[in-house]
Scaffold this motif. Structure first.
Motif, PDB file in Angstrom:
ATOM      1  N   GLY A 236       0.795  -1.230   0.000  1.00  0.00           N
ATOM      2  CA  GLY A 236       0.000   0.000   0.000  1.00  0.00           C
ATOM      3  C   GLY A 236       0.821   1.272   0.000  1.00  0.00           C
ATOM      4  N   LEU A 237       2.010   1.243  -0.648  1.00  0.00           N
ATOM      5  CA  LEU A 237       2.847   2.445  -0.664  1.00  0.00           C
ATOM      6  C   LEU A 237       2.456   3.337  -1.840  1.00  0.00           C
ATOM      7  CD1 LEU A 237       6.208   0.658   0.177  1.00  0.00           C
ATOM      8  CD2 LEU A 237       4.497   1.595   1.736  1.00  0.00           C
ATOM      9  N   ARG A 238       2.874   4.595  -1.777  1.00  0.00           N
ATOM     10  CA  ARG A 238       2.419   5.561  -2.781  1.00  0.00           C
ATOM     11  C   ARG A 238       3.292   5.515  -4.040  1.00  0.00           C
ATOM     12  NH1 ARG A 238       2.163  11.040  -4.174  1.00  0.00           N
ATOM     13  NH2 ARG A 238       3.762  11.779  -2.741  1.00  0.00           N
ATOM     14  N   GLU A 239       2.627   5.513  -5.195  1.00  0.00           N
ATOM     15  CA  GLU A 239       3.290   5.469  -6.495  1.00  0.00           C
ATOM     16  C   GLU A 239       3.646   6.894  -6.900  1.00  0.00           C
ATOM     17  OE1 GLU A 239       0.650   3.125  -8.870  1.00  0.00           O
ATOM     18  OE2 GLU A 239       1.955   3.248 -10.614  1.00  0.00           O
ATOM     19  N   PRO A 240       4.909   7.177  -7.202  1.00  0.00           N
ATOM     20  CA  PRO A 240       5.243   8.543  -7.643  1.00  0.00           C
ATOM     21  C   PRO A 240       4.815   8.768  -9.088  1.00  0.00           C
ATOM     22  CG  PRO A 240       7.198   7.172  -7.663  1.00  0.00           C
ATOM     23  CD  PRO A 240       6.087   6.318  -7.129  1.00  0.00           C
ATOM     24  N   ALA A 241       4.802  10.037  -9.507  1.00  0.00           N
ATOM     25  CA  ALA A 241       4.364  10.365 -10.868  1.00  0.00           C
ATOM     26  C   ALA A 241       5.241   9.681 -11.904  1.00  0.00           C
ATOM     27  CB  ALA A 241       4.392  11.878 -11.058  1.00  0.00           C
TER      28      ALA A 241
END
Lengths: 330, 325
Positions: A236-241
């Motif tokens: 559930g980690l955040r995907e960078p642009a």
């Protein structure tokens, strides 16, 4: 001159005709070879039918195979991690290129016969000697299917990056280990949830990406690579642009400028195990001025990770999650 | 013709510094060229990534152009460039083998390896040409060279797949300039300049040799010296380029041909034009490769091979047409 022209025209006509035939053949063959609707491929589960004597008939990518009830002697060609996760120590298993068994599995495979993989497929002698009740093979080795099936009932399954849970259930159905499968998935989900929470708390919404260093290029792994689902879905980690920009692609091949544009707050840096060039490139990159300009570079957000993260498998996922938790949230 | 080539090169040099996956303001790019861009990521990108990369691309193209000019003049054969005489194939094979055996070597040593491999490739083709009856005739020579290049190339490909290092060796099949650094600029500047100086030092003899053996002998050309110096010039110009950029297809064939087509009989002018056109081609192809897809890049060799192959077909067509007339 005229003859040449006639010859060229002849070839052109032949090319067009053969092309049309080939295109028709490809269209006819695609559903079968890409196995869009075949059990045991992509997101399609294998079909298992119980027979009166307790054995089961399994419909899979290569056809139908009768597998004995709760087989004990299992040979694995490409499914060793999953077979172990189901509580079975395989009697024979293929190794990992020239490195023997994968490091994270080796200690559980001390009694397992190592099957060498040659250019023509797995070493059949070693497989015969192991006297398996059933062989589970990854789709890469489907060309060896006929020969494998002569040694023991063989089931071929296509590895699925996105649908690995389904594939584990397939294997469990084939090997008659449904209860073990549920337990293994519950255990893994527990580990993923715990590690995910630990990492998310520490990262506090900061994004993360995986960059792999090669001799003359850098690779950024997308949401659909082997590592993508682990990072962005399971943990559930955040995907960078920069990762979103890859869209459906598994991997982006980057230049130095591409590295400079990485907007991830945290960067997992992967080098090739035992390859001096890889360390050299990493060191050169680390001293490059663009490194300091990246968000991850000046925030001290760069962590080196082993190539275990690139592996499919249940145990590999568990190890990777624990390893990331250790590295990112010690 | 030289002013035209120089103007074209200047334009693509500017474009290469300005254009890329990161959009940069044209005024920032111009200021960045003189080191006056406002401090920030753009300034850093221009100074540390775009300018070194552009210079390397230009030097690679110039080196291949010079090497091609010298080779075709010496062989008195417009198709006798580094591609069709085994130089590129030999150098690439040697580089790939070396990278397998000693992956930690820097580009300086690799440049030497590349020169040795290139020399071996050309030597092999010339030897083969001696063994084949009439093999030294211009058309036969390039056919033998192309065949030898294909065989050597297949060895490189086999190696790439045999040793299981596809990820790291793929570069030696497609080339690219994505990870070049400032140190590569210096290395190539020295090598290409040395190659150019060596070429110019024998330009007059090469001019004479281009008119035929009898003329050259009557003008007192020392043929052994000419061959040695010209050979060294070729290896210096092309060796470093191939070690840094990987395979650079067709530039050594295309640039001298275009330079010759633009006129100018003297080799001095021809060498200069060929270097400028080669530089133009590689910088343009590399810039295009950065723009077609983002963030993935395409190697310049892709565009160069396409353009070069097309030109080769046209050149052969014209040559045969003239022969038949």
């Amino acid at each position: 001159m005229i003859r040449t022209r006639a010859l060229a025209c002849g070839f052109l006509i032949a090319a067009l005709a053969l092309g049309a035939v080939a295109a028709a053949a490809v269209r006819a063959a695609v559903p079968a070879s890409k196995a869009g609707g075949t059990p045991g491929s992509d997101d399609r589960a294998v079909m298992v039918e119980a027979l009166p004597d307790g054995s089961r008939r399994v419909a899979h990518v290569q056809g139908a195979t009768v597998v004995p009830a709760r087989p004990l002697r299992v040979a694995s060609i490409g499914w060793t991690d999953e077979v172990l996760a189901l509580g079975i120590t395989p009697v024979a298993a293929v190794g990992d290129g020239r490195r023997g068994f994968p490091e994270h599995l080796a200690e559980r495979l001390t009694s397992t016969a190592l099957v060498e993989l040659g250019a023509g497929g797995p070493d059949l002698g070693a497989l015969i000697a192991a006297r398996p009740d059933v062989i589970v093979a990854a789709w890469y080795w489907q060309s060896s299917y006929e020969r494998l099936a002569r040694i023991a009932p063989t089931v071929v399954l296509q590895p699925a990056q996105q649908h690995w849970r389904l594939r584990l259930r397939d294997l469990a159905a084939v090997l008659d280990r449904n209860a073990e499968c549920t337990a293994a998935l519950e255990h893994l989900d527990g580990v993923l949830a715990e590690c995910g929470q630990r990492i998310r708390e520490r990262l506090a919404g900061r994004s993360i990406a995986l960059l792999r260093v090669f001799a003359r290029e850098y690779r950024l792994y997308g949401g659909k690579s082997w590592s993508g689902p682990l990072l962005y879905r399971d943990l559930g980690l955040r995907e960078p642009a920069c990762v979103k920009e890859l869209g459906g692609k598994e991997v982006g091949r980057l230049s130095t400028e591409g590295v400079a544009r990485l907007d991830a707050d945290t960067l997992l840096l992967m080098t090739e195990e035992g390859l001096a060039t890889s360390f050299q490139v990493r060191d050169r990159l680390r001293t490059h001025p663009v490194w300091q300009a990246m968000p991850a570079g000046h925030a001290g957000g760069i962590h080196e990770v082993p190539d275990l993260l690139m592996r499919g498998g249940i145990l590999a996922r568990e190890h990777s999650a624990r390893l990331l938790a250790e590295a990112l949230a010690p | 013709m030289i002013p035209l080539a120089a103007a074209g090169l200047l334009l693509v040099l500017l474009a290469s510094v300005w254009l890329g996956p990161t959009p940069i303001d044209p005024s920032t790019a111009l200021l960045g060229l003189i080191g006056q861009a406002p401090p920030g990521t753009d300034a850093l990108l221009i100074a540390e990534v775009r300018i070194p990369r552009t210079l390397v691309a230009a030097l690679v193209g110039a080196g291949m152009g010079v090497a091609g000019s010298v080779m075709r003049t010496l062989a008195r054969n417009p198709l006798a460039g580094p591609d069709l005489l085994g130089l590129n194939a030999g150098a690439t094979a040697a580089l790939a083998i070396t990278v397998v055996l000693a992956p930690h070597l820097g580009n300086g040593v690799l440049a030497l390896v590349s020169m040795a491999g290139g020399a071996a490739g050309v030597a092999g083709v010339l030897l083969l040409a001696r063994l084949v009856p009439g093999g030294s005739a211009p058309d036969r020579l390039v056919v033998i060279g192309a065949a030898a290049a294909a065989v050597i190339g297949s060895l490189t490909t086999t190696l790439v797949y045999a040793v299981g290092m596809q990820n790291d060796l793929l570069f030696w099949l497609v080339g690219g300039l994505g990870t070049v650094s400032r140190s590569d600029v210096l290395l190539l500047a020295v090598l290409v300049a040395a190659g150019l100086v060596a070429s110019l030092s024998v330009a007059r003899d090469l001019d004479a040799a281009g008119l035929g053996e009898e003329v050259a002998t009557s003008l007192g050309v020392d043929r052994t010296r000419l061959r040695v110096v010209a050979g060294v010039a070729v290896l210096l110009s092309a060796g470093g380029a191939l070690a840094v950029a990987g395979p650079v297809p067709f530039v050594g064939l295309l640039a001298p041909a275009i330079a010759a087509g633009m006129g100018g009989a003297r080799l001095h002018a021809h060498l200069a034009a060929s270097a400028l056109i080669g530089a133009f081609a590689v910088v343009a192809a590399d810039t295009a490769g950065r723009l077609v897809t983002t963030p993935d890049e395409k190697p310049p060799g892709l565009f160069l091979a396409f353009a070069g192959g097309l030109w080769l077909v046209i050149a052969v067509h014209r040559r045969l047409g003239r022969g038949a007339a």
